[in-house]
Write an enzyme that holds these catalytic residues in place. Structure first.
Site, mmCIF file in Angstrom:
data_model
loop_
_atom_site.group_PDB
_atom_site.id
_atom_site.type_symbol
_atom_site.label_atom_id
_atom_site.label_comp_id
_atom_site.label_asym_id
_atom_site.label_seq_id
_atom_site.Cartn_x
_atom_site.Cartn_y
_atom_site.Cartn_z
ATOM 1 N N ARG A 56 -9.922 0.813 8.562
ATOM 2 C CA ARG A 56 -9.368 -0.496 8.878
ATOM 3 C C ARG A 56 -10.350 -1.344 9.684
ATOM 4 N NH1 ARG A 56 -3.522 0.515 8.693
ATOM 5 N NH2 ARG A 56 -2.404 -1.360 9.290
ATOM 6 N N LYS A 69 0.842 -1.208 0.000
ATOM 7 C CA LYS A 69 0.000 0.000 0.000
ATOM 8 C C LYS A 69 0.877 1.258 0.000
ATOM 9 C CE LYS A 69 -2.120 -1.147 3.858
ATOM 10 N NZ LYS A 69 -1.388 -2.400 4.162
ATOM 11 N N ARG A 113 -0.166 -8.938 13.553
ATOM 12 C CA ARG A 113 -0.756 -7.939 12.644
ATOM 13 C C ARG A 113 -1.595 -8.639 11.569
ATOM 14 N NH1 ARG A 113 4.274 -4.905 10.646
ATOM 15 N NH2 ARG A 113 2.844 -3.744 9.310
ATOM 16 N N ARG A 132 11.837 -5.595 4.992
ATOM 17 C CA ARG A 132 11.577 -4.169 4.736
ATOM 18 C C ARG A 132 12.547 -3.292 5.510
ATOM 19 N NH1 ARG A 132 5.695 -1.715 5.484
ATOM 20 N NH2 ARG A 132 5.926 -2.602 7.558
ATOM 21 N N ARG A 148 11.286 -1.388 11.206
ATOM 22 C CA ARG A 148 10.206 -0.906 12.072
ATOM 23 C C ARG A 148 10.006 -1.846 13.255
ATOM 24 N NH1 ARG A 148 5.132 0.521 8.192
ATOM 25 N NH2 ARG A 148 4.069 -0.697 9.784
HETATM 26 P P1 AP5 Z 1 4.863 -1.650 1.844
HETATM 27 O O1 AP5 Z 1 4.543 -0.828 0.646
HETATM 28 O O2 AP5 Z 1 5.604 -1.006 2.957
HETATM 29 O O3 AP5 Z 1 3.532 -2.360 2.389
HETATM 30 P P2 AP5 Z 1 2.299 -1.768 3.193
HETATM 31 O O4 AP5 Z 1 1.081 -2.457 2.670
HETATM 32 O O5 AP5 Z 1 2.296 -0.264 3.170
HETATM 33 O O6 AP5 Z 1 2.664 -2.334 4.637
HETATM 34 P P3 AP5 Z 1 2.525 -1.707 6.100
HETATM 35 O O7 AP5 Z 1 3.203 -2.682 7.010
HETATM 36 O O8 AP5 Z 1 2.999 -0.290 6.153
HETATM 37 O O9 AP5 Z 1 1.018 -1.745 6.300
HETATM 38 P P4 AP5 Z 1 0.303 -1.888 7.610
HETATM 39 O O10 AP5 Z 1 -1.070 -1.709 7.092
HETATM 40 O O11 AP5 Z 1 0.492 -3.097 8.416
HETATM 41 O O12 AP5 Z 1 0.982 -0.783 8.546
HETATM 42 P P5 AP5 Z 1 0.625 0.745 8.847
HETATM 43 O O13 AP5 Z 1 1.862 1.516 8.798
HETATM 44 O O14 AP5 Z 1 -0.548 1.208 8.027
HETATM 45 O O15 AP5 Z 1 5.653 -2.964 1.330
HETATM 46 C C1 AP5 Z 1 6.190 -3.903 2.246
HETATM 47 C C2 AP5 Z 1 7.570 -4.380 1.752
HETATM 48 O O16 AP5 Z 1 7.412 -5.133 0.547
HETATM 49 C C3 AP5 Z 1 8.550 -3.248 1.422
HETATM 50 O O17 AP5 Z 1 9.841 -3.630 1.826
HETATM 51 C C4 AP5 Z 1 8.466 -3.094 -0.115
HETATM 52 O O18 AP5 Z 1 9.700 -2.650 -0.658
HETATM 53 C C5 AP5 Z 1 8.131 -4.520 -0.541
HETATM 54 N N1 AP5 Z 1 7.217 -4.570 -1.685
HETATM 55 C C6 AP5 Z 1 6.149 -3.752 -1.930
HETATM 56 N N2 AP5 Z 1 5.511 -4.148 -3.052
HETATM 57 C C7 AP5 Z 1 6.185 -5.238 -3.524
HETATM 58 C C8 AP5 Z 1 5.993 -6.119 -4.637
HETATM 59 N N3 AP5 Z 1 4.988 -5.926 -5.516
HETATM 60 N N4 AP5 Z 1 6.876 -7.154 -4.796
HETATM 61 C C9 AP5 Z 1 7.902 -7.344 -3.912
HETATM 62 N N5 AP5 Z 1 8.133 -6.535 -2.844
HETATM 63 C C10 AP5 Z 1 7.274 -5.503 -2.644
HETATM 64 O O19 AP5 Z 1 0.079 0.650 10.358
HETATM 65 C C11 AP5 Z 1 0.942 0.385 11.440
HETATM 66 C C12 AP5 Z 1 0.143 0.330 12.741
HETATM 67 O O20 AP5 Z 1 -0.519 1.604 12.967
HETATM 68 C C13 AP5 Z 1 -1.007 -0.674 12.783
HETATM 69 O O21 AP5 Z 1 -0.553 -1.964 13.137
HETATM 70 C C14 AP5 Z 1 -1.928 -0.047 13.853
HETATM 71 O O22 AP5 Z 1 -1.428 -0.273 15.154
HETATM 72 C C15 AP5 Z 1 -1.798 1.435 13.570
HETATM 73 N N6 AP5 Z 1 -2.827 1.914 12.622
HETATM 74 C C16 AP5 Z 1 -2.612 2.413 11.369
HETATM 75 N N7 AP5 Z 1 -3.775 2.751 10.799
HETATM 76 C C17 AP5 Z 1 -4.762 2.462 11.687
HETATM 77 C C18 AP5 Z 1 -6.170 2.574 11.664
HETATM 78 N N8 AP5 Z 1 -6.838 3.055 10.598
HETATM 79 N N9 AP5 Z 1 -6.874 2.164 12.744
HETATM 80 C C19 AP5 Z 1 -6.239 1.677 13.828
HETATM 81 N N10 AP5 Z 1 -4.897 1.538 13.927
HETATM 82 C C20 AP5 Z 1 -4.160 1.929 12.865
#
Ligand code: AP5
Length: 232
Positions: A99, A24, A182, A138, A171
């Site tokens: 979410r 994402k 997660r 990552r 992270r």
């Molecule tokens: P990346 O693009 O970083 O993936 P992502 O989907 O953005 O992953 P996140 O871990 O950031 O998502 P998340 O939803 O768990 O965490 P968030 O920060 O939102 O890609 C991942 C890796 O793969 C990278 O190394 C990239 O280079 C590689 N890659 C990408 N595409 C690829 C491909 N096609 N092929 C190969 N490699 C690839 O949330 C963190 C925390 O915040 C949550 O756990 C929660 O506690 C809190 N939080 C956030 N939003 C909310 C909400 N709305 N409500 C409640 N709590 C929340």
């Protein structure tokens, strides 16, 4: 149709859905550049709040460290403010919000109040095994959140961000035991949004198992098709 002409036709209010590590953030960065729309990633917003020691960060940290979601009432207002802001008048990209069904309902009410609507919820689909592989490798830029992967998208210099030269880190929630939790949280709380948006005719699926460039191309093609349908 170019990204520019797509944007001129009408506003684009996009949601990026998908499990942790589905890409994402990777695709969000590209969409932001293509369409020059404000990009609101709740994970980035919360991590910045933790870093800055704000009250929001103080509340969020323990939930994030465990891999749990922060409570709906904490995050809904954060996104509500941004969606209403003048910079989001031509559209926005939401990554990581909504979410839960409660968050999706709150966003729906917010959009109705603004007499606007969601254009599409893009589901970037990857399986659980791929999530574990991706998050394990990552590396994240400590300053601006730019994303790399030690195997799939390695930085030119180890531990240094190619874009802004800041330090790259693992992270806290990319540790193996937290990744598992997660994923469970995603299946339990967030996956129901797939049928929620499907029932509203807003869900668009993208195969997230492909190379990042190919995923990006498919998203662009999808948005172009949506626009053509809108004009018919
Ligand atoms: P990346 O693009 O970083 O993936 P992502 O989907 O953005 O992953 P996140 O871990 O950031 O998502 P998340 O939803 O768990 O965490 P968030 O920060 O939102 O890609 C991942 C890796 O793969 C990278 O190394 C990239 O280079 C590689 N890659 C990408 N595409 C690829 C491909 N096609 N092929 C190969 N490699 C690839 O949330 C963190 C925390 O915040 C949550 O756990 C929660 O506690 C809190 N939080 C956030 N939003 C909310 C909400 N709305 N409500 C409640 N709590 C929340």
């Amino acid at each position: 149709m170019t990204a520019d002409s797509l944007l001129r036709v009408s506003e684009l209010n996009l949601i990026l859905l998908g499990p942790p590590g589905s890409g994402k953030g990777t695709q969000g960065e590209r969409l932001q550049q293509d369409f020059r729309l404000p990009y609101y990633a709740t994970g980035d917003i919360l991590r910045a709040a933790v870093r800055d020691g704000t009250p929001l960060g103080g509340t969020a940290q323990e939930f994030m460290d465990r891999g749990d979601l922060v409570p709906d009432e904490v995050i809904i207002g954060v996104i509500g403010e941004r969606v209403q802001s003048p910079e989001a008048a031509d559209g926005f990209i939401l990554d990581g919000f909504p979410r839960t069904v409660g968050q999706a309902e709150a966003l729906g009410i917010e959009m109705d109040g603004l007499e606007r609507s969601i254009t599409a919820a893009l589901l970037i689909d990857v399986d659980d095994g791929e999530v574990v592989r991706r998050l394990g490798g990552r590396r994240t830029c400590v300053k601006n959140g730019h994303i790399f992967h030690i195997e799939f998208d390695p930085p030119k210099n180890e531990d240094v961000c190619d874009v802004c030269g800041a330090r790259l880190i693992v992270r806290d929630d990319d540790k193996p035991e937290v990744i598992r939790h997660r994923l469970d949280t995603y299946h339990d709380k967030t996956k129901p949004l797939v049928s929620y948006y499907e029932e509203q005719g807003l869900l668009k699926r993208v195969d997230g198992m492909l190379e990042p460039d190919e995923v990006g191309n498919r998203i662009r093609a999808l948005l172009a098709t949506l626009r053509l349908e809108e004009e018919l």
